[in-house]
Design a protein around this motif. Structure first.
Motif, PDB file in Angstrom:
ATOM      1  N   PHE A 278      45.167  27.966   1.519  1.00  0.00           N
ATOM      2  CA  PHE A 278      46.006  28.801   1.839  1.00  0.00           C
ATOM      3  C   PHE A 278      45.265  30.276   1.436  1.00  0.00           C
ATOM      4  O   PHE A 278      45.074  31.420   2.160  1.00  0.00           O
ATOM      5  CB  PHE A 278      47.485  28.999   1.410  1.00  0.00           C
ATOM      6  CG  PHE A 278      48.308  27.741   2.111  1.00  0.00           C
ATOM      7  CD1 PHE A 278      48.852  28.029   3.350  1.00  0.00           C
ATOM      8  CD2 PHE A 278      48.419  26.620   1.261  1.00  0.00           C
ATOM      9  CE1 PHE A 278      49.285  26.976   3.661  1.00  0.00           C
ATOM     10  CE2 PHE A 278      49.268  25.524   1.824  1.00  0.00           C
ATOM     11  CZ  PHE A 278      49.522  25.723   2.859  1.00  0.00           C
TER      12      PHE A 278
ATOM     13  N   ASP B 127      49.334  31.731   5.686  1.00  0.00           N
ATOM     14  CA  ASP B 127      50.386  31.447   4.971  1.00  0.00           C
ATOM     15  C   ASP B 127      51.206  29.952   5.507  1.00  0.00           C
ATOM     16  O   ASP B 127      52.034  29.348   5.175  1.00  0.00           O
ATOM     17  CB  ASP B 127      51.611  32.292   4.832  1.00  0.00           C
ATOM     18  CG  ASP B 127      51.909  32.790   6.217  1.00  0.00           C
ATOM     19  OD1 ASP B 127      51.463  32.447   7.285  1.00  0.00           O
ATOM     20  OD2 ASP B 127      53.041  33.713   6.301  1.00  0.00           O
ATOM     21  N   CYS B 128      50.434  29.509   6.453  1.00  0.00           N
ATOM     22  CA  CYS B 128      50.692  28.085   7.164  1.00  0.00           C
ATOM     23  C   CYS B 128      49.414  27.520   7.774  1.00  0.00           C
ATOM     24  O   CYS B 128      48.555  28.205   8.181  1.00  0.00           O
ATOM     25  CB  CYS B 128      51.826  28.277   8.126  1.00  0.00           C
ATOM     26  SG  CYS B 128      51.597  29.223   9.672  1.00  0.00           S
TER      27      CYS B 128
ATOM     28  N   PHE C  17      48.764  28.473  14.826  1.00  0.00           N
ATOM     29  CA  PHE C  17      48.205  28.083  13.843  1.00  0.00           C
ATOM     30  C   PHE C  17      46.877  28.633  13.619  1.00  0.00           C
ATOM     31  O   PHE C  17      46.053  28.444  14.743  1.00  0.00           O
ATOM     32  CB  PHE C  17      48.088  26.609  13.196  1.00  0.00           C
ATOM     33  CG  PHE C  17      49.481  26.286  13.087  1.00  0.00           C
ATOM     34  CD1 PHE C  17      50.130  26.247  11.677  1.00  0.00           C
ATOM     35  CD2 PHE C  17      50.337  25.537  14.121  1.00  0.00           C
ATOM     36  CE1 PHE C  17      51.265  25.689  11.376  1.00  0.00           C
ATOM     37  CE2 PHE C  17      51.573  25.380  13.645  1.00  0.00           C
ATOM     38  CZ  PHE C  17      52.071  25.259  12.450  1.00  0.00           C
TER      39      PHE C  17
END
Length: 129
Positions: free
Chosen positions: A29, A35-36, A71
């Motif tokens: 991270f 954060d993902c 993502f």
């Protein structure tokens, strides 16, 4: 080290322990400032279905899903030579490699005894634009 409590299968406990340990140490991270991320821990195809491109198609579809859901990082724990080859062919790069012969238990013996060509765990990453 994280303890795996959900499985009573010793083989799975060993596998998931190495996967969690390596992932925790990488701090993906922070490295990628996200954060993902989407990660694939294990991909497997039945012995009867191997050689038909199913694993590659599953991995390719996983990358498409990561892209569709915005993502920026797709991470794979490629535990064998075949999954590593598939990942490389799809553009993933090796971020970290742990040779099974060097992953030792407290007594100094290898935790895993694997047959060639499977000699390492590779954490592989694809940055998605």
């Amino acid at each position: 080290m994280r303890k795996i409590h959900k499985s009573t299968d010793e083989k799975f406990k060993k596998i998931f322990t190495i996967l969690y340990t390596v992932s925790d140490d990488l701090d993906l991270f922070s490295t990628y400032q996200v954060d993902c991320l989407l990660e694939c821990r294990i991909i497997s195809v039945s012995d009867k279905a191997r050689g038909r491109g199913l694993a590659r198609e599953l991995m390719k579809r996983s990358i498409e899903i990561a892209n569709e859901h915005n993502f920026r990082v797709f991470k794979v724990d490629a535990t064998g030579a075949f999954s590593q080859r598939i990942c490389s062919s799809l553009g993933l790069r090796v971020l970290h490699k742990v040779r099974y012969a060097e992953y030792l238990n407290p007594s100094g013996k290898p935790v895993f005894s694997v047959s060639p060509p499977h000699d390492s765990l590779c954490v592989m990453v694809l940055e998605i634009p």
